[in-house]
Scaffold this motif. Structure first.
Motif, PDB file in Angstrom:
ATOM      1  N   PRO A   1      12.871 -18.687   1.450  1.00 45.86           N
ATOM      2  CA  PRO A   1      13.388 -17.354   1.129  1.00 45.86           C
ATOM      3  C   PRO A   1      13.145 -16.938  -0.319  1.00 45.86           C
ATOM      4  CG  PRO A   1      14.999 -18.638   2.367  1.00 45.86           C
ATOM      5  CD  PRO A   1      13.913 -19.580   1.973  1.00 45.86           C
ATOM      6  N   ASP A   2      12.873 -17.898  -1.202  1.00 41.91           N
ATOM      7  CA  ASP A   2      12.631 -17.575  -2.609  1.00 41.91           C
ATOM      8  C   ASP A   2      11.178 -17.184  -2.875  1.00 41.91           C
ATOM      9  OD1 ASP A   2      15.276 -18.122  -3.317  1.00 41.91           O
ATOM     10  OD2 ASP A   2      14.857 -20.261  -3.574  1.00 41.91           O
ATOM     11  N   GLU A   3      10.303 -17.370  -1.874  1.00 39.73           N
ATOM     12  CA  GLU A   3       8.905 -16.993  -2.068  1.00 39.73           C
ATOM     13  C   GLU A   3       8.793 -15.481  -2.213  1.00 39.73           C
ATOM     14  OE1 GLU A   3       4.661 -16.924   0.388  1.00 39.73           O
ATOM     15  OE2 GLU A   3       6.271 -18.286   1.022  1.00 39.73           O
ATOM     16  N   LYS A   4       7.983 -15.044  -3.142  1.00 42.46           N
ATOM     17  CA  LYS A   4       7.791 -13.617  -3.369  1.00 42.46           C
ATOM     18  C   LYS A   4       6.875 -13.035  -2.299  1.00 42.46           C
ATOM     19  CE  LYS A   4       8.520 -13.636  -8.366  1.00 42.46           C
ATOM     20  NZ  LYS A   4       8.922 -15.053  -8.510  1.00 42.46           N
ATOM     21  N   VAL A   5       7.323 -11.960  -1.689  1.00 38.92           N
ATOM     22  CA  VAL A   5       6.534 -11.206  -0.720  1.00 38.92           C
ATOM     23  C   VAL A   5       6.671  -9.739  -1.090  1.00 38.92           C
ATOM     24  CG1 VAL A   5       6.088 -10.720   1.705  1.00 38.92           C
ATOM     25  CG2 VAL A   5       7.148 -12.887   1.057  1.00 38.92           C
ATOM     26  N   LEU A   6       5.555  -9.062  -1.215  1.00 41.97           N
ATOM     27  CA  LEU A   6       5.575  -7.659  -1.620  1.00 41.97           C
ATOM     28  C   LEU A   6       5.400  -6.741  -0.416  1.00 41.97           C
ATOM     29  CD1 LEU A   6       3.320  -7.910  -4.769  1.00 41.97           C
ATOM     30  CD2 LEU A   6       5.791  -7.627  -4.709  1.00 41.97           C
ATOM     31  N   GLY A   7       6.080  -5.621  -0.432  1.00 40.74           N
ATOM     32  CA  GLY A   7       5.864  -4.637   0.611  1.00 40.74           C
ATOM     33  C   GLY A   7       7.109  -4.314   1.404  1.00 40.74           C
TER      34      GLY A   7
ATOM     35  N   PRO B   1       9.923  -5.484 -14.833  1.00 39.70           N
ATOM     36  CA  PRO B   1      10.261  -6.744 -14.175  1.00 39.70           C
ATOM     37  C   PRO B   1       9.096  -7.426 -13.485  1.00 39.70           C
ATOM     38  CG  PRO B   1      10.975  -4.899 -12.831  1.00 39.70           C
ATOM     39  CD  PRO B   1      10.456  -4.314 -14.117  1.00 39.70           C
ATOM     40  N   GLY B   2       8.069  -6.689 -13.077  1.00 44.05           N
ATOM     41  CA  GLY B   2       6.900  -7.304 -12.470  1.00 44.05           C
ATOM     42  C   GLY B   2       7.028  -7.582 -10.987  1.00 44.05           C
ATOM     43  N   TYR B   3       8.157  -7.312 -10.385  1.00 43.65           N
ATOM     44  CA  TYR B   3       8.305  -7.593  -8.959  1.00 43.65           C
ATOM     45  C   TYR B   3       9.392  -6.700  -8.380  1.00 43.65           C
ATOM     46  CZ  TYR B   3       9.356 -10.050  -4.632  1.00 43.65           C
ATOM     47  OH  TYR B   3       9.572 -10.357  -3.321  1.00 43.65           O
ATOM     48  N   VAL B   4       9.107  -6.115  -7.223  1.00 42.85           N
ATOM     49  CA  VAL B   4      10.058  -5.258  -6.536  1.00 42.85           C
ATOM     50  C   VAL B   4      10.353  -5.881  -5.177  1.00 42.85           C
ATOM     51  CG1 VAL B   4      10.515  -2.967  -5.628  1.00 42.85           C
ATOM     52  CG2 VAL B   4       9.143  -3.219  -7.683  1.00 42.85           C
ATOM     53  N   THR B   5      11.610  -6.091  -4.892  1.00 40.84           N
ATOM     54  CA  THR B   5      11.991  -6.718  -3.639  1.00 40.84           C
ATOM     55  C   THR B   5      11.906  -5.716  -2.498  1.00 40.84           C
ATOM     56  OG1 THR B   5      13.502  -8.196  -4.801  1.00 40.84           O
ATOM     57  CG2 THR B   5      13.813  -7.966  -2.433  1.00 40.84           C
ATOM     58  N   GLY B   6      11.173  -6.087  -1.441  1.00 41.88           N
ATOM     59  CA  GLY B   6      11.095  -5.254  -0.248  1.00 41.88           C
ATOM     60  C   GLY B   6      11.983  -5.835   0.837  1.00 41.88           C
ATOM     61  N   ASN B   7      11.571  -5.684   2.085  1.00 50.43           N
ATOM     62  CA  ASN B   7      12.372  -6.235   3.185  1.00 50.43           C
ATOM     63  C   ASN B   7      11.610  -7.284   3.987  1.00 50.43           C
ATOM     64  OD1 ASN B   7      10.556  -4.599   4.530  1.00 50.43           O
ATOM     65  ND2 ASN B   7      12.081  -3.544   5.776  1.00 50.43           N
ATOM     66  N   MET B   8      10.582  -7.889   3.349  1.00 50.68           N
ATOM     67  CA  MET B   8       9.839  -8.982   3.973  1.00 50.68           C
ATOM     68  C   MET B   8      10.209 -10.297   3.305  1.00 50.68           C
ATOM     69  SD  MET B   8       7.898  -7.517   6.299  1.00 50.68           S
ATOM     70  CE  MET B   8       7.026  -9.038   6.685  1.00 50.68           C
ATOM     71  N   VAL B   9      10.394 -11.342   4.109  1.00 48.56           N
ATOM     72  CA  VAL B   9      10.752 -12.653   3.549  1.00 48.56           C
ATOM     73  C   VAL B   9       9.946 -13.753   4.238  1.00 48.56           C
ATOM     74  CG1 VAL B   9      13.105 -11.973   2.952  1.00 48.56           C
ATOM     75  CG2 VAL B   9      12.647 -12.974   5.200  1.00 48.56           C
ATOM     76  N   SER B  10       9.813 -14.861   3.540  1.00 43.35           N
ATOM     77  CA  SER B  10       9.203 -16.056   4.109  1.00 43.35           C
ATOM     78  C   SER B  10      10.269 -16.815   4.888  1.00 43.35           C
ATOM     79  CB  SER B  10       8.626 -16.928   2.996  1.00 43.35           C
ATOM     80  OG  SER B  10       8.323 -18.219   3.480  1.00 43.35           O
ATOM     81  N   GLU B  11       9.956 -17.212   6.112  1.00 45.56           N
ATOM     82  CA  GLU B  11      10.935 -17.933   6.928  1.00 45.56           C
ATOM     83  C   GLU B  11      11.183 -19.336   6.372  1.00 45.56           C
ATOM     84  OE1 GLU B  11      10.326 -17.942  11.108  1.00 45.56           O
ATOM     85  OE2 GLU B  11       9.635 -15.861  11.192  1.00 45.56           O
ATOM     86  N   ALA B  12      10.166 -19.972   5.806  1.00 49.18           N
ATOM     87  CA  ALA B  12      10.316 -21.339   5.305  1.00 49.18           C
ATOM     88  C   ALA B  12      10.922 -21.377   3.912  1.00 49.18           C
ATOM     89  CB  ALA B  12       8.958 -22.049   5.301  1.00 49.18           C
TER      90      ALA B  12
ATOM     91  N   VAL C   1       0.138 -13.459  -3.874  1.00 53.66           N
ATOM     92  CA  VAL C   1       1.327 -13.040  -3.139  1.00 53.66           C
ATOM     93  C   VAL C   1       0.910 -12.163  -1.968  1.00 53.66           C
ATOM     94  CG1 VAL C   1       3.497 -11.748  -3.276  1.00 53.66           C
ATOM     95  CG2 VAL C   1       2.756 -13.150  -5.203  1.00 53.66           C
ATOM     96  N   LEU C   2       1.534 -12.353  -0.824  1.00 51.03           N
ATOM     97  CA  LEU C   2       1.245 -11.535   0.349  1.00 51.03           C
ATOM     98  C   LEU C   2       1.772 -10.122   0.128  1.00 51.03           C
ATOM     99  CD1 LEU C   2       0.199 -11.461   3.317  1.00 51.03           C
ATOM    100  CD2 LEU C   2       2.570 -11.937   4.013  1.00 51.03           C
ATOM    101  N   VAL C   3       0.931  -9.138   0.460  1.00 47.52           N
ATOM    102  CA  VAL C   3       1.295  -7.727   0.343  1.00 47.52           C
ATOM    103  C   VAL C   3       1.299  -7.122   1.744  1.00 47.52           C
ATOM    104  CG1 VAL C   3       0.724  -5.493  -0.673  1.00 47.52           C
ATOM    105  CG2 VAL C   3       0.231  -7.594  -1.930  1.00 47.52           C
ATOM    106  N   VAL C   4       2.412  -6.494   2.111  1.00 49.71           N
ATOM    107  CA  VAL C   4       2.592  -5.942   3.455  1.00 49.71           C
ATOM    108  C   VAL C   4       2.834  -4.441   3.352  1.00 49.71           C
ATOM    109  CG1 VAL C   4       3.925  -6.032   5.593  1.00 49.71           C
ATOM    110  CG2 VAL C   4       3.602  -8.110   4.226  1.00 49.71           C
ATOM    111  N   GLU C   5       2.080  -3.669   4.098  1.00 51.18           N
ATOM    112  CA  GLU C   5       2.296  -2.227   4.186  1.00 51.18           C
ATOM    113  C   GLU C   5       2.321  -1.822   5.655  1.00 51.18           C
ATOM    114  OE1 GLU C   5      -0.204   0.290   1.563  1.00 51.18           O
ATOM    115  OE2 GLU C   5      -1.149  -1.612   1.047  1.00 51.18           O
ATOM    116  N   SER C   6       3.423  -1.251   6.111  1.00 55.52           N
ATOM    117  CA  SER C   6       3.463  -0.799   7.500  1.00 55.52           C
ATOM    118  C   SER C   6       4.581   0.201   7.708  1.00 55.52           C
ATOM    119  CB  SER C   6       3.649  -1.973   8.457  1.00 55.52           C
ATOM    120  OG  SER C   6       3.631  -1.521   9.800  1.00 55.52           O
ATOM    121  N   THR C   7       4.225   1.324   8.300  1.00 57.97           N
ATOM    122  CA  THR C   7       5.197   2.326   8.726  1.00 57.97           C
ATOM    123  C   THR C   7       4.906   2.659  10.177  1.00 57.97           C
ATOM    124  OG1 THR C   7       5.338   3.293   6.501  1.00 57.97           O
ATOM    125  CG2 THR C   7       6.113   4.643   8.343  1.00 57.97           C
ATOM    126  N   ILE C   8       5.752   2.211  11.086  1.00 60.88           N
ATOM    127  CA  ILE C   8       5.605   2.630  12.474  1.00 60.88           C
ATOM    128  C   ILE C   8       6.383   3.926  12.644  1.00 60.88           C
ATOM    129  CG2 ILE C   8       5.266   0.283  13.323  1.00 60.88           C
ATOM    130  CD1 ILE C   8       8.150   0.337  14.359  1.00 60.88           C
TER     131      ILE C   8
END
Length: 403
Positions: free
Chosen positions: A300-306, A287-298, A35-42
């Protein structure tokens, strides 16, 4: 790091155990999904902004797997588009030009992985800016030595009531003074394995006595004022240092960074922290998964972390010595006992080791340094950390440092 916490909650494992079972068992991953993991704070700092991309790994091999060669950009509702390039040393993506998040502007993170998958964040706004009122130390007296020491505390107040969620990070820098500096460079030459003889060549040198080391915080440190009578952070602890911590043996500095968060960002980090413990990982309700604010464009059900967020940031630096906290001088990083080894003693008897060979082994391995010798070739040696501070630190004084 946040990623370490995300790693645990992102491992889609079914961990079965019986109530009251006391037999030890090993945690293992039964079902693994990359699963893609995204971390970013501008932030509102004018600086190169950072995006961290990685993939989840298994419990058995908890290593960082970087998402390489991605196309990364941040777009804004003001029409700006900021491109990022991957740093070869850190693996992070850094903006090609410095920029700062501006008030009343929407920002979105856009990612295209090297295999063509596209991801985007929801739009985020810069949070209200609130300066820290004070960063200070307080002596902590505890019946246990591991708690007795000093805490770094923060006070913040927002009279407007717009800022209620806060996250803290820090960068600590400490001065190191080698207690037994060596005045020599040592060279061992002409070693004869037949009789164990060699030449010890001592060349005068300028002792490397003073060094500086820096470390950044790990984990997630947050607080909120939503349940308080006033919108005020008071005596919030961001760092604890034991009275035995060698970091405060000479002089210590800490730069505390305060991020004002949105309620969504605060909630995401809070859940990540709560589920990052072993206890919650083993609970049946995990639950094993926390919903962030990143999504797959193709998909939307794909899990993306961060989470991608825009936070106002303020910082404050303080310095202190151990005496300022009413503490005794802590011990050094390692035991600095001086050893005396006789080059002429190469007789191996019961309980009488070959001191000449020991001297050779310890000096040639760079574990010890010679700090003195007499005419009878009895050498005084200590661990390298005690003698040459650059053995484990840097003698470059930071630009910000104040003595």
């Amino acid at each position: 790091m946040m990623r370490t916490k995300i790693l645990f909650i992102s491992l889609f494992a079914i961990l079965l155990f019986q109530m009251g079972c006391t037999e030890p068992y090993e945690i293992e991953t039964l079902n693994y999904e990359s699963v893609l993991v995204v971390e970013s704070t501008i932030t509102d700092e004018m600086k190169p902004q950072i995006v961290k991309l990685s993939k989840t790994s298994t419990l058995e091999n908890p290593e960082i797997i970087y998402e390489n060669n991605a196309s990364v950009s941040v777009s804004s509702s003001a029409g700006d588009n900021f491109n990022f390039s991957q740093n070869s040393e850190t693996g992070f993506y850094v903006s090609n030009q410095p920029f700062s998040a501006q008030p009343n502007v929407d920002y979105a993170l856009n990612i295209i992985t090297q295999d063509g998958r596209r991801y985007k964040s929801s739009a985020v706004n810069l949070t209200s800016s609130v300066a820290m009122d004070d960063v200070y130390i307080d002596r902590i007296i505890s019946p246990t030595d591991n708690k007795d020491g000093v805490q770094i505390l923060v006070n913040t107040e927002d009279l407007t009531g717009n800022a209620k969620y806060f996250r803290y990070e820090y960068e600590e820098t400490y001065k190191i003074v080698a207690p037994t500096p060596t005045p020599y460079y040592t060279e061992l030459a002409n070693y004869n394995p037949d009789n164990g003889t060699y030449d010890v060549i001592l060349t005068p040198r300028e002792p490397e006595v003073i060094c500086y080391s820096s470390e950044i915080s790990t984990g997630i440190t947050q607080t909120t004022t939503t349940e308080l009578n006033e919108n005020r952070v008071f005596r919030f602890p961001v760092r604890h240092l034991s009275k035995l911590d060698p970091k405060i043996q000479t002089r210590y500095s800490i730069l505390v960074k305060q991020y004002v968060q949105s309620v969504d960002a605060f909630t995401f980090y809070k859940i990540v922290k709560e589920l990052g413990s072993v206890e919650s990982l083993l609970s049946q309700g995990q639950p094993g998964y926390v919903t962030g604010n990143m999504v797959s464009e193709a998909n939307p059900d794909e899990k993306v972390l961060g989470f991608f967020e825009a936070s106002s940031m303020t910082s404050k630096r303080i310095y202190f010595n151990y005496e300022d906290a009413g503490l005794e001088k802590p011990p050094y990083f390692v035991d600095c006992e001086v050893l005396f080894l006789d080059y002429n003693d190469n007789t191996v008897l019961d309980n009488d080791p070959d001191e000449r060979q020991i001297l050779y082994d310890l000096i040639s391995s760079n574990e010890y340094q010679i700090i003195g010798a007499n005419s009878r070739l009895i050498y005084r040696i200590v661990k390298s950390e005690c003698s040459v501070c650059t053995y484990f630190s840097s003698n470059v004084k930071p630009d910000f440092w104040e003595d």
